[in-house]
Design a protein around this motif. Structure first.
Motif, PDB file in Angstrom:
ATOM      1  N   TYR A   1       0.821  -1.204   0.000  1.00  0.00           N
ATOM      2  CA  TYR A   1       0.000   0.000   0.000  1.00  0.00           C
ATOM      3  C   TYR A   1       0.863   1.265   0.000  1.00  0.00           C
ATOM      4  O   TYR A   1       0.557   2.226  -0.706  1.00  0.00           O
ATOM      5  N   LEU A   2       1.935   1.280   0.759  1.00  0.00           N
ATOM      6  CA  LEU A   2       2.841   2.429   0.745  1.00  0.00           C
ATOM      7  C   LEU A   2       3.338   2.685  -0.670  1.00  0.00           C
ATOM      8  O   LEU A   2       3.303   3.820  -1.159  1.00  0.00           O
ATOM      9  N   ALA A   3       3.793   1.630  -1.339  1.00  0.00           N
ATOM     10  CA  ALA A   3       4.304   1.778  -2.708  1.00  0.00           C
ATOM     11  C   ALA A   3       3.219   2.290  -3.642  1.00  0.00           C
ATOM     12  O   ALA A   3       3.465   3.174  -4.468  1.00  0.00           O
ATOM     13  N   SER A   4       2.005   1.758  -3.513  1.00  0.00           N
ATOM     14  CA  SER A   4       0.910   2.165  -4.410  1.00  0.00           C
ATOM     15  C   SER A   4       0.531   3.632  -4.228  1.00  0.00           C
ATOM     16  O   SER A   4       0.006   4.252  -5.146  1.00  0.00           O
ATOM     17  N   GLN A   5       0.801   4.172  -3.047  1.00  0.00           N
ATOM     18  CA  GLN A   5       0.473   5.564  -2.751  1.00  0.00           C
ATOM     19  C   GLN A   5       1.657   6.507  -2.968  1.00  0.00           C
ATOM     20  O   GLN A   5       1.550   7.702  -2.704  1.00  0.00           O
ATOM     21  N   GLY A   6       2.778   5.957  -3.406  1.00  0.00           N
ATOM     22  CA  GLY A   6       3.971   6.771  -3.619  1.00  0.00           C
ATOM     23  C   GLY A   6       4.593   7.265  -2.323  1.00  0.00           C
ATOM     24  O   GLY A   6       5.288   8.283  -2.309  1.00  0.00           O
ATOM     25  N   ILE A   7       4.363   6.546  -1.237  1.00  0.00           N
ATOM     26  CA  ILE A   7       4.921   6.908   0.065  1.00  0.00           C
ATOM     27  C   ILE A   7       6.238   6.160   0.262  1.00  0.00           C
ATOM     28  O   ILE A   7       6.272   4.933   0.205  1.00  0.00           O
ATOM     29  N   THR A   8       7.301   6.899   0.488  1.00  0.00           N
ATOM     30  CA  THR A   8       8.613   6.312   0.706  1.00  0.00           C
ATOM     31  C   THR A   8       8.706   5.751   2.118  1.00  0.00           C
ATOM     32  O   THR A   8       8.312   6.405   3.085  1.00  0.00           O
ATOM     33  N   LEU A   9       9.238   4.549   2.228  1.00  0.00           N
ATOM     34  CA  LEU A   9       9.467   3.908   3.516  1.00  0.00           C
ATOM     35  C   LEU A   9      10.823   4.324   4.066  1.00  0.00           C
ATOM     36  O   LEU A   9      11.835   4.230   3.370  1.00  0.00           O
ATOM     37  N   VAL A  10      10.846   4.779   5.312  1.00  0.00           N
ATOM     38  CA  VAL A  10      12.079   4.986   6.063  1.00  0.00           C
ATOM     39  C   VAL A  10      12.020   3.985   7.206  1.00  0.00           C
ATOM     40  O   VAL A  10      11.014   3.918   7.920  1.00  0.00           O
TER      41      VAL A  10
END
Length: 188
Positions: free
Chosen positions: A27-36
């Protein structure tokens, strides 16, 4: 949110935790949210990083040298920052993040959560803090925070600093709509 710091275990725990880590990463990837995250390739840390990468997202790891040298660093991520201490790690992660999510984990995960929770209480940041409460893993934490509030050590409105949800998509949605409630004692 463009970037979220995720605190989670260096162990996997039960398969349900692995599955929700994969869902959150997707879901993070699909929303363009970068994981730290903590930069490891093991446990839930490795699972969420791999999931974000598999689904076309970006992953930034922050790992202390003493852990990197033990060869648990994830070398296939977008960026890996090597720092000297755990304190530097947490500060760098917090500085890069627009929000925080705690997944199941142990003492280190709880310590990271309570640090950013405390920082929010005293007005050092206004970022959303999500708790991915997979299979009720953090029900006892929620109850403990409520009990602490009833005993007068946390203002009742500050219980809303931590957003609890067991579904990644719903948790991110709540975090995107989070409104910081100022504390009279610390916020101006």
């Amino acid at each position: 949110m463009k970037t979220v710091a995720v605190f989670c275990g260096s162990r996997t725990g039960a398969p349900v935790y692995e599955k929700n880590a994969e869902r959150l990463g997707e879901y993070l990837a699909s929303q363009g949210i970068t994981l730290v995250y903590g930069g490891g390739k093991v446990g839930l840390m490795g699972i969420i990083a791999d999931s974000v990468l598999t689904h076309g997202g970006e992953v930034i790891g922050v790992i202390p040298e003493f852990l990197h040298s033990r060869e648990i660093a994830h070398t296939g991520i977008t960026q890996l920052h090597i720092v000297e201490t755990m304190h530097e790690r947490k500060k760098m992660m917090a500085d890069m993040a627009d929000g925080f999510i705690m997944m199941p984990g142990g003492a280190g995960t709880l310590e990271e959560f309570f640090e950013v929770f405390t920082w929010a209480q005293i007005g050092l940041h206004r970022k959303p803090i999500g708790v991915l409460n997979t299979a009720g893993f953090y029900d006892s934490l929620r109850l403990m925070l409520s009990d602490i509030s009833k005993q007068g050590f946390i203002d009742s409105h500050q219980l809303n600093i931590a957003l609890f949800n067991d579904h990644p998509r719903e948790l991110i949605n709540e975090m995107n709509h989070y409104k910081h409630v100022p504390t009279k004692r610390y916020d101006s």
